[in-house]
Design an enzyme around this catalytic site. Sequence first.
Site, PDB file in Angstrom:
ATOM      1  N   GLU A 335       0.817  -1.222   0.000  1.00 40.51           N
ATOM      2  CA  GLU A 335       0.000   0.000   0.000  1.00 40.51           C
ATOM      3  C   GLU A 335       0.849   1.270   0.000  1.00 40.51           C
ATOM      4  OE1 GLU A 335      -0.403  -2.677   1.806  1.00 40.51           O
ATOM      5  OE2 GLU A 335      -2.515  -3.127   2.195  1.00 40.51           O
ATOM      6  N   LYS A 447       0.487 -11.737  23.400  1.00 41.97           N
ATOM      7  CA  LYS A 447      -0.106 -11.061  24.558  1.00 41.97           C
ATOM      8  C   LYS A 447      -0.102 -12.026  25.731  1.00 41.97           C
ATOM      9  CE  LYS A 447      -2.533  -8.558  21.155  1.00 41.97           C
ATOM     10  NZ  LYS A 447      -2.951  -9.179  19.927  1.00 41.97           N
TER      11      LYS A 447
HETATM   12  P1  AMP Z   1       3.754  -6.518   1.952  1.00 38.99           P
HETATM   13  O1  AMP Z   1       2.693  -5.571   1.604  1.00 38.99           O
HETATM   14  O2  AMP Z   1       3.455  -7.932   1.612  1.00 38.99           O
HETATM   15  O3  AMP Z   1       5.089  -6.105   1.407  1.00 38.99           O
HETATM   16  O4  AMP Z   1       3.900  -6.514   3.538  1.00 38.99           O
HETATM   17  C1  AMP Z   1       4.088  -5.317   4.271  1.00 38.99           C
HETATM   18  C2  AMP Z   1       4.431  -5.648   5.696  1.00 38.99           C
HETATM   19  O5  AMP Z   1       5.719  -6.262   5.769  1.00 38.99           O
HETATM   20  C3  AMP Z   1       4.552  -4.447   6.594  1.00 38.99           C
HETATM   21  O6  AMP Z   1       3.296  -3.971   7.006  1.00 38.99           O
HETATM   22  C4  AMP Z   1       5.379  -5.001   7.741  1.00 38.99           C
HETATM   23  O7  AMP Z   1       4.594  -5.761   8.637  1.00 38.99           O
HETATM   24  C5  AMP Z   1       6.317  -5.952   7.030  1.00 38.99           C
HETATM   25  N1  AMP Z   1       7.613  -5.284   6.834  1.00 38.99           N
HETATM   26  C6  AMP Z   1       8.092  -4.697   5.729  1.00 38.99           C
HETATM   27  N2  AMP Z   1       9.341  -4.230   5.934  1.00 38.99           N
HETATM   28  C7  AMP Z   1       9.667  -4.506   7.214  1.00 38.99           C
HETATM   29  C8  AMP Z   1      10.815  -4.275   8.044  1.00 38.99           C
HETATM   30  N3  AMP Z   1      11.900  -3.678   7.583  1.00 38.99           N
HETATM   31  N4  AMP Z   1      10.762  -4.694   9.330  1.00 38.99           N
HETATM   32  C9  AMP Z   1       9.672  -5.321   9.803  1.00 38.99           C
HETATM   33  N5  AMP Z   1       8.580  -5.581   9.083  1.00 38.99           N
HETATM   34  C10 AMP Z   1       8.564  -5.180   7.801  1.00 38.99           C
END
Ligand code: AMP
Length: 555
Positions: A335, A447
């Site tokens: 997004e 939690k």
């Molecule tokens: P996607 O849309 O499939 O790329 O997933 C996005 C999600 O990936 C984000 O909302 C995070 O939860 C996770 N994410 C992306 N980059 C990181 C990062 N550097 N550290 C931790 N979580 C991440």
Amino acid sequence: MLSTMQDVPLTVARILEHGATVHGASTVATWDGERAVRRTFAEVGARAAQLAHALRDELGVTGDQRVATLMWNNTEHQEAYLAIPSMGAVLHTLNLRLPPQQLAFIINHAADHVIIANGSVLPLLAPLLPQLNPTLRHIVVSGPGDRGLLAGFSGSVHEYEELIADRPTSFPFPTDLDERSAAALCYTSGTTGDPKGVLYSHRSVYLHCLQVVSAESFGFTARDLLLPVVPMFHVNAWGIPHAAFMVGSSLLMPDRFLQPKPLAAMITAERPTFSAAVPTIWTGLLDELDSGGEAYDTSSLDTVVIGGSACPPALMKAFQDRYGIEVIHAWGMTETSPLGSVAHPPAGLTPEQEWPYRLTQGRFPATVQARVVGPDGSAMPHDGVAEGEIEVRGPWIARAYFGGAGQQPDAGGDKFSDDGWLRTGDVGTVSADGYLTLTDRAKDVIKSGGEWISSVALENELMAHPDVLEAAVVAVPDEKWGERPLATVVLRPGSDADVRTLREFLAGRVASWQLPERWAVIESVPKTSVGKFDKKVIRASYADGALSVTKLGKE
Ligand code: AMP
């Protein structure tokens, strides 16, 4: 009063034209398993024009019809990336690792008119054909593969090279395109519910590219050779393909050779300066480099960007200390185009003082505003302490989802706040100087007895143990505490460490009440279609009793 400045639309066609002329000598190379096969940006630009002619003149693509790609990272995919949006159509990148049901859903939901597919992925596409709507009229096949698999397709099948051959090498790309119109479409990986489509605009792609190339993000120049390991179906390969054309950075495309050995071989032979991928790719590559079996040379790599899930600090340090490669941690999501935040440290610090900054998810640029929202919906201070859900807004952040062809946009339920911010579903803090530190995904936080335990923090500590290759921690139900952590670990080949030793190791590093009682050694961590840990699958196999769990310590 209005300004006196020109109102020139920001479009992908402009990026294409600029790259193919000013940077016409830069190259796109695709690895074929043994060597890189190269074309110049000028040639790629000419072939993109030929593709646009083929799509319009022969396959009848008009207006904002969707043209999908089911392809690895390669030169033909780059041509599609440039041609489809430039002609006004919408580039729909299909994730070839999605379960077949979801792929069929997405193709039908987007009402794709054409799919351009690599020959090697036809075995994935062929079984879907009976489920696809007749809106899909054409399949264009590029590269080796068994075309016979498409025999049951009611539309027409074309050869990519034959289709574009002998067509004019320039195309009258529309110059009056509204910069807010859709350029590209990418669906979220849909771990819960149906995948949702995010429609990027020409303007958002263009502005996002400017951010990607900037020094405070990835810092691309015309002297760089970029190796996007992150697939072009995972949030537009984080903007790298379009950004490369904007500044003339050459590209090295890994095609389907994404395993550690071919990656190390390709880096040694082609000497890229930059690469980007999710942590699991780098864990595998590090293991291969460390094994010392082959004489690899990674000295050309200045920077690798790790994002998509939290980068274990041990991984970052290993690349820095053992191979002199600077790892840059970045955060984003489908997004958000996807940038997000990028973890460059502030000025004036020693390398030791820089570490805490580099381990954060990064700093927000001016164009991405963030706020931290507490459980009661109130805005929390940006003090690096107050924790809450992260919400963002900006010109390349989604405001709604694609509702389907001819439908109104999908408001996304509670994904967007009433005042128009995107609710990321990520929990963390933001510091006064704009650094984001994530503690967890809202749905992965554990939690326990009214306290929160970060699964990511436990994983990072575990992955610092020399015998641990990968660790994934999930919440499991517990009668007394509500939830407790279950630690699943993948040991390095040949390691004889047991879970008791790992628990002792962890005991020195986290609060005692956070120590997991339940442990399982597993062969590999299940991964999502974009290579992230699939915690849903781990939780399910625990619930099914499929995991062999050792219980340690008191409960
Ligand atoms: P996607 O849309 O499939 O790329 O997933 C996005 C999600 O990936 C984000 O909302 C995070 O939860 C996770 N994410 C992306 N980059 C990181 C990062 N550097 N550290 C931790 N979580 C991440």
